[in-house]
Design a protein around this motif. Structure first.
Motif, PDB file in Angstrom:
ATOM      1  N   THR A  59      35.941  37.609  43.451  1.00 32.71           N
ATOM      2  CA  THR A  59      35.234  38.400  42.437  1.00 32.71           C
ATOM      3  C   THR A  59      35.035  39.844  42.900  1.00 32.71           C
ATOM      4  O   THR A  59      35.165  40.783  42.107  1.00 32.71           O
ATOM      5  CB  THR A  59      33.873  37.762  42.121  1.00 32.71           C
ATOM      6  OG1 THR A  59      34.072  36.434  41.634  1.00 32.71           O
ATOM      7  CG2 THR A  59      33.128  38.569  41.068  1.00 32.71           C
ATOM      8  N   SER A  60      34.744  40.032  44.189  1.00 34.96           N
ATOM      9  CA  SER A  60      34.596  41.390  44.707  1.00 34.96           C
ATOM     10  C   SER A  60      35.897  42.164  44.597  1.00 34.96           C
ATOM     11  O   SER A  60      35.896  43.365  44.274  1.00 34.96           O
ATOM     12  CB  SER A  60      34.146  41.339  46.172  1.00 34.96           C
ATOM     13  OG  SER A  60      32.852  40.789  46.292  1.00 34.96           O
ATOM     14  N   MET A  65      39.048  46.646  41.700  1.00 35.33           N
ATOM     15  CA  MET A  65      39.977  47.142  40.687  1.00 35.33           C
ATOM     16  C   MET A  65      39.245  47.627  39.443  1.00 35.33           C
ATOM     17  O   MET A  65      39.518  48.708  38.917  1.00 35.33           O
ATOM     18  CB  MET A  65      40.954  46.030  40.289  1.00 35.33           C
ATOM     19  CG  MET A  65      41.882  45.562  41.399  1.00 35.33           C
ATOM     20  SD  MET A  65      43.040  46.845  41.915  1.00 35.33           S
ATOM     21  CE  MET A  65      43.926  47.115  40.394  1.00 35.33           C
ATOM     22  N   ASP A  66      38.299  46.824  38.979  1.00 36.64           N
ATOM     23  CA  ASP A  66      37.683  47.062  37.672  1.00 36.64           C
ATOM     24  C   ASP A  66      36.633  48.159  37.688  1.00 36.64           C
ATOM     25  O   ASP A  66      36.432  48.839  36.682  1.00 36.64           O
ATOM     26  CB  ASP A  66      37.062  45.763  37.148  1.00 36.64           C
ATOM     27  CG  ASP A  66      37.741  45.289  35.881  1.00 36.64           C
ATOM     28  OD1 ASP A  66      38.738  45.904  35.477  1.00 36.64           O
ATOM     29  OD2 ASP A  66      37.270  44.300  35.292  1.00 36.64           O
ATOM     30  N   GLY A  67      35.921  48.328  38.809  1.00 41.45           N
ATOM     31  CA  GLY A  67      34.883  49.342  38.852  1.00 41.45           C
ATOM     32  C   GLY A  67      35.435  50.727  38.560  1.00 41.45           C
ATOM     33  O   GLY A  67      34.840  51.515  37.814  1.00 41.45           O
ATOM     34  N   GLN A 415      42.433  52.495  28.947  1.00 41.04           N
ATOM     35  CA  GLN A 415      41.795  52.180  30.221  1.00 41.04           C
ATOM     36  C   GLN A 415      40.865  50.980  30.097  1.00 41.04           C
ATOM     37  O   GLN A 415      40.753  50.173  31.027  1.00 41.04           O
ATOM     38  CB  GLN A 415      41.039  53.407  30.734  1.00 41.04           C
ATOM     39  CG  GLN A 415      41.922  54.617  31.020  1.00 41.04           C
ATOM     40  CD  GLN A 415      43.023  54.315  32.026  1.00 41.04           C
ATOM     41  OE1 GLN A 415      42.845  53.518  32.943  1.00 41.04           O
ATOM     42  NE2 GLN A 415      44.175  54.936  31.848  1.00 41.04           N
ATOM     43  N   LEU A 416      40.204  50.845  28.949  1.00 41.08           N
ATOM     44  CA  LEU A 416      39.390  49.646  28.719  1.00 41.08           C
ATOM     45  C   LEU A 416      40.260  48.394  28.728  1.00 41.08           C
ATOM     46  O   LEU A 416      39.840  47.346  29.218  1.00 41.08           O
ATOM     47  CB  LEU A 416      38.645  49.751  27.389  1.00 41.08           C
ATOM     48  CG  LEU A 416      37.362  50.569  27.348  1.00 41.08           C
ATOM     49  CD1 LEU A 416      36.799  50.573  25.929  1.00 41.08           C
ATOM     50  CD2 LEU A 416      36.327  50.013  28.319  1.00 41.08           C
ATOM     51  N   ILE A 422      41.830  42.823  33.686  1.00 40.86           N
ATOM     52  CA  ILE A 422      41.499  42.342  35.035  1.00 40.86           C
ATOM     53  C   ILE A 422      40.403  41.287  34.961  1.00 40.86           C
ATOM     54  O   ILE A 422      40.451  40.254  35.644  1.00 40.86           O
ATOM     55  CB  ILE A 422      41.047  43.518  35.928  1.00 40.86           C
ATOM     56  CG1 ILE A 422      42.233  44.441  36.235  1.00 40.86           C
ATOM     57  CG2 ILE A 422      40.419  43.010  37.219  1.00 40.86           C
ATOM     58  CD1 ILE A 422      43.245  43.881  37.188  1.00 40.86           C
ATOM     59  N   ALA A 423      39.393  41.532  34.119  1.00 42.37           N
ATOM     60  CA  ALA A 423      38.268  40.597  34.019  1.00 42.37           C
ATOM     61  C   ALA A 423      38.701  39.250  33.442  1.00 42.37           C
ATOM     62  O   ALA A 423      38.403  38.185  34.002  1.00 42.37           O
ATOM     63  CB  ALA A 423      37.159  41.212  33.164  1.00 42.37           C
ATOM     64  N   VAL A 424      39.407  39.279  32.310  1.00 43.57           N
ATOM     65  CA  VAL A 424      39.783  38.029  31.635  1.00 43.57           C
ATOM     66  C   VAL A 424      40.847  37.275  32.421  1.00 43.57           C
ATOM     67  O   VAL A 424      40.707  36.069  32.700  1.00 43.57           O
ATOM     68  CB  VAL A 424      40.280  38.331  30.204  1.00 43.57           C
ATOM     69  CG1 VAL A 424      40.830  37.064  29.557  1.00 43.57           C
ATOM     70  CG2 VAL A 424      39.156  38.905  29.359  1.00 43.57           C
TER      71      VAL A 424
END
Length: 503
Positions: A59-60, A65-67, A415-416, A422-424
């Motif tokens: 998760t980190s 990547m996502d931050g 970008q969203l 990445i999240a899904v």
């Protein structure tokens, strides 16, 4: 962002300073743009070493990547408004300085939590840089020089997609993973020096305002939704923290809608979404980006953790997509621009979907990195066809006086799309790994990686195919009203090359 008097010769600040080398402003702007786009993907091949060095969880790694991508997306439209109000060069230099400081913090981070926090700040700086690139180029160049400048700028944007994973692999393997962030320090210093020496100031419309309620609610909505998606995959969809995050995202979205309807200077004029073509193009920007690029992050993990490739080898393994995209741009760019934008966009997204689905077929038990090549090549054809015309399609679907807003919105949704992807996909991939880990054994873990890759490429492929069909069915040019320049007229189309070809 809005293009105003400062974009023309003799506007606020006068664009390029007289007596300087003609192309130094282009170098200053392109260098910053190249860095911020490379940093979207340069982390991919370093993730296994980051995990080992900091003891980071899966998760980190997602948040590393996502931050960055999330902060870049959420603040892009606010940064455009701030640039109009306070000055494009000033905000660009400020963004470069913040990007450099955050890169230093990333390179010195002692644990995963501080690395994620520094990546978020790095994304804030990147938003200021990205939002000012196009208007600074518009102010610095006119006529034929402007076309050359945007061509070079767009070409290096596409190259960033190819260079990112490979550069990350080279720096990680030959030095240390921290070098992928520290390398930004001398480059930002050069970009700041060139900007202060060769770029004049420019501003947008007199009376421009920043929509703080809209910007804050949009940021909260995007962040809470991303957190909720990741937490739901790890802790369950009925867990209190997951439900709280998703409820907060819904509430923030409602606040955003109310704020945009009431302000005279909205970040996004919601009336644009009443136009079917524009609404579908925003959805296409989000879903195309989610389908084309995020899964490559998990391909990089598989290539190193299971196949045993070096960081450089893992970076090279995913380059067929970027190389094919650049080839399409070089050989077919002019032909694509003669077509109605919905055709290369719709067909391109269908090709992205076909490439994703090829992975589902070819990534069978015992597959190695060559199994990636056909899908990446086909997907690269789609990226090369679709990405360069995405902004021009959005501009053609919006009134000419909303060109700046349409350009900012489409880049925000792109970008969203990467952040949400990445999240899904990370949630789906992580579930496959946890199931394999419960079984135990190296063979089971390798099978879990492949199962996860097939799952996420299947989802990506189906989403892309549905998106491509929707674009072909719905997107049309906006009707012209009296006194408006026809959609796609030369003055509007010059902005088109501001759409980077890569992630």
């Amino acid at each position: 962002m809005r293009y105003g008097p400062g974009d023309a010769p003799g506007g606020s600040g006068g664009g390029r300073r007289p007596g300087r080398g003609k192309w130094w402003p282009l170098v200053a702007i392109t260098l910053g743009n190249f860095m911020l786009l490379v940093d979207v993907t340069i982390v991919n091949t370093a993730l296994p070493r980051i995990a080992d060095g900091l003891g980071a969880s899966f998760t980190s790694l997602q948040w590393v990547m996502d931050g960055y991508a999330l902060a870049l997306a959420a603040l892009l439209m606010v940064a455009g408004s701030a640039a109009d109000l306070y000055g494009r060069r000033r905000l660009y230099v400020g963004g470069l300085a913040l990007f450099a400081l955050a890169s230093l913090a990333c390179g010195l981070a002692p644990d995963a939590q501080l690395l994620v926090a520094a990546r978020i700040v790095q994304g804030v700086g990147a938003a200021a840089m990205f939002a000012t690139n196009t208007p600074l180029l518009m102010a610095a160049y006119q006529g034929r020089d402007r076309g050359v400048a945007f061509g070079v700028w767009g070409g290096t944007s596409g190259a960033a997609a190819a260079v990112g994973p490979v550069l990350g692999g080279v720096l990680t393997e030959w030095t240390d993973w921290r070098a992928i962030f520290l390398v930004n320090l001398p480059l930002t210093a050069v970009a700041v020096w060139l900007t202060l020496r060769h770029l004049g100031e420019s501003r947008g419309h007199v009376g421009a305002r920043i929509d703080w309620p809209g910007g804050a609610s949009f940021t909260v909505c995007a962040g809470a939704l991303t957190y909720g998606l990741m937490r739901g995959g790890e802790h369950g969809w009925t867990e209190n923290g997951t439900l709280t995050a998703l409820a907060l995202a819904a509430l923030a979205l409602l606040v955003f809608v109310v704020a945009e309807r009431r302000t005279a200077h909205p970040l996004l004029d919601l009336r644009l979404l009443r136009r079917p073509s524009f609404a579908v193009l925003m959805l296409a920007a989000l879903l195309m980006q989610a389908a084309a690029f995020p899964y490559l992050t998990f391909v990089g993990l598989w290539a190193q953790d299971v196949l045993g490739l070096s960081p450089i080898g893992a970076g090279l393994a995913v380059t067929p997509m970027a190389l094919m995209s650049l080839l399409v741009g070089l050989l077919g760019g002019r032909a694509l621009q003669r077509l109605a934008p919905r055709l290369p966009l719709g067909v391109g997204v269908l090709l992205i979907g076909a490439g994703d689905l090829l992975h589902v077929v070819l990534l069978g038990d015992g597959a190695g990195w060559p199994a990636l090549v056909p899908g990446l090549a086909v997907g690269g054809l789609g990226v090369g066809a679709a990405m360069p015309v995405l902004v021009s399609a959005a501009l053609g679907a919006a009134p000419p006086q909303r060109a700046g807003m349409a350009s900012g919105a489409v880049n925000t949704f792109r970008q969203l799309g990467f952040a949400f992807g990445i999240a899904v996909l990370g949630t789906v991939f992580g579930t496959a790994l946890r199931d394999a880990g419960a079984t135990g054994g190296r063979t089971a873990l390798a099978a879990g990686y492949l199962s996860g890759l097939r799952d996420i490429t299947l989802i990506s492929g189906l989403v892309a195919v549905a998106t491509g069909l929707l674009v072909l069915a719905v997107v049309r040019r906006a009707p012209r009203t009296d006194g408006e320049r026809p959609s796609g007229a030369p003055e509007v189309r010059r902005v088109r090359t501001g759409a980077p070809a890569g992630a």
